[in-house]
Design an enzyme around this catalytic site. Structure first.
Site, PDB file in Angstrom:
ATOM      1  N   LYS A 119       0.905  -1.116  -0.176  1.00 42.24           N
ATOM      2  CA  LYS A 119      -0.180   0.034  -0.040  1.00 42.24           C
ATOM      3  C   LYS A 119       1.016   1.165   0.153  1.00 42.24           C
ATOM      4  O   LYS A 119       0.729   2.468  -0.793  1.00 42.24           O
ATOM      5  CB  LYS A 119      -1.062  -0.086   1.207  1.00 42.24           C
ATOM      6  CG  LYS A 119      -2.207  -0.849   1.087  1.00 42.24           C
ATOM      7  CD  LYS A 119      -2.791  -1.036   2.253  1.00 42.24           C
ATOM      8  CE  LYS A 119      -3.977  -2.409   2.046  1.00 42.24           C
ATOM      9  NZ  LYS A 119      -4.585  -2.949   3.381  1.00 42.24           N
TER      10      LYS A 119
ATOM     11  N   GLN B 110      -5.352  -1.864   9.406  1.00 43.33           N
ATOM     12  CA  GLN B 110      -4.947  -3.002   8.841  1.00 43.33           C
ATOM     13  C   GLN B 110      -5.391  -4.115   9.764  1.00 43.33           C
ATOM     14  O   GLN B 110      -5.228  -4.195  11.018  1.00 43.33           O
ATOM     15  CB  GLN B 110      -3.382  -3.215   8.481  1.00 43.33           C
ATOM     16  CG  GLN B 110      -3.323  -4.364   7.790  1.00 43.33           C
ATOM     17  CD  GLN B 110      -3.816  -4.665   6.202  1.00 43.33           C
ATOM     18  OE1 GLN B 110      -3.819  -3.555   5.741  1.00 43.33           O
ATOM     19  NE2 GLN B 110      -4.027  -5.694   5.794  1.00 43.33           N
TER      20      GLN B 110
ATOM     21  N   ASP C 240     -11.556   2.826   3.654  1.00 45.09           N
ATOM     22  CA  ASP C 240     -11.746   1.226   3.603  1.00 45.09           C
ATOM     23  C   ASP C 240     -13.406   1.175   3.541  1.00 45.09           C
ATOM     24  O   ASP C 240     -13.776   0.092   3.092  1.00 45.09           O
ATOM     25  CB  ASP C 240     -11.408   0.557   4.903  1.00 45.09           C
ATOM     26  CG  ASP C 240     -10.253  -0.181   4.795  1.00 45.09           C
ATOM     27  OD1 ASP C 240      -9.806  -0.766   3.680  1.00 45.09           O
ATOM     28  OD2 ASP C 240      -9.458  -0.590   6.031  1.00 45.09           O
TER      29      ASP C 240
END
Ligand code: GUN
Length: 281
Positions: free
Chosen positions: A53, A97, A120
């Site tokens: 990422k 995460q 997200d």
């Protein structure tokens, strides 16, 4: 005729080039998109994802901040970090995460992210907006799947989409995304009886379970579009999707491979969501 293989790698490269140009024009207006990624602990797969990422962000000009916290970090310490990033005007997107260590409640952490920075799309506000077909941040893998299908000009309206898997990250949101595109959606999951009775009726079949060879040619209609979100590591170390690619590609009209299929789209849509967040800030 065998199916056309949809390579996410190619579509992702094309889109990332467009995003790079968009960032250059934002920078001229004094906007520098920034993404913060928090990782707690040493999960090897998570570390690889986070590194990727960061690399992908920097490659297109997104300012990337990775915060590595040790496994023993308390829930309160993590909450404090998220709140600090919520108030940091150089950061437009925040991603924590998953999975988190067991002593931390992921629900509480996700709800602490300000919905406008929730790139997200996991915050219940964004989930609710998706279900009610409002503008929102949509989870990256579902968004990547929709983007691939639209890139190939595959019709969606009125088509029967069958989703196998009901995770909060992929299965549930991808069904709602296609419902919003006027598809007819069926969800299948671990308690579904006679799975193939459903999957073989799909015009677009999306499998997001993590079970190699779950979908064989008997479970697929002639000419179906087959999207494989499975991502299992075999004992040989090779990656496998849910779909028996070699046999299903003889029956489908389009099929995504694993690797090089849906995977590369996920991070690309994260970059896309971060740019949207920066433009809205
Ligand atoms: N872990 C596996 N996939 C994801 C994802 O899309 N977002 C986050 N935050 N964690 C993940």
């Amino acid at each position: 005729m065998p199916a056309e293989v949809i390579y996410g790698t190619e579509i992702a490269t094309k889109l990332r080039n467009e995003l790079r140009k968009e960032i250059m024009s934002l920078q001229k207006k004094g906007i520098q998109p920034g993404l913060a990624v928090i990782i707690v602990g040493d999960d090897p797969a998570s570390k690889v994802y986070v590194r990727e990422k960061k690399r992908a962000s920097e490659a297109i000009g997104i300012h990337s901040k990775v915060i590595e916290l040790n496994e023993a970090t308390s829930q309160q310490e993590l909450l404090d970090k998220v709140l600090e990033l919520n108030n940091d005007s150089s950061i437009h997107g925040i991603l924590v995460q998953l999975p988190l260590p067991k002593h931390i409640d992921a629900k509480i952490i996700i709800e602490s992210i300000t919905p406008n920075k929730d790139v997200d799309g996991f915050h219940p506000i964004n989930v609710g907006r998706l279900i009610t077909n409002q503008e929102c941040f949509v989870p990256c893998t579902p968004l990547g799947i929709l983007y691939m299908i639209k890139d190939k000009n595959i019709p969606i309206e009125g088509k029967h989409v069958v989703v196998v898997g009901r995770s909060n990250i992929v299965g549930k949101p991808v069904g709602h995304l296609f419902l919003n595109e006027n598809a007819t959606v069926t969800y299948c999951h671990s308690a579904t009886e006679d799975l193939y009775n459903h999957t073989k009726k799909a015009d677009i079949l999306i499998s997001a379970v993590g079970k190699p060879n779950l979908i064989n040619e008997q479970g697929v209609k002639d000419g179906a579009v087959v999207i494989d979100v499975g991502n299992s590591v075999l004992s040989s170390g090779k990656l496998s999707g849910d779909v028996n690619f070699d046999v299903v590609k003889e029956k489908a009209s389009y099929i995504t491979p694993v690797p090089k299929g849906v995977g590369p789209m996920t991070i690309t849509m994260l970059l896309n969501n971060t740019i949207i967040a920066a433009k809205q800030s």
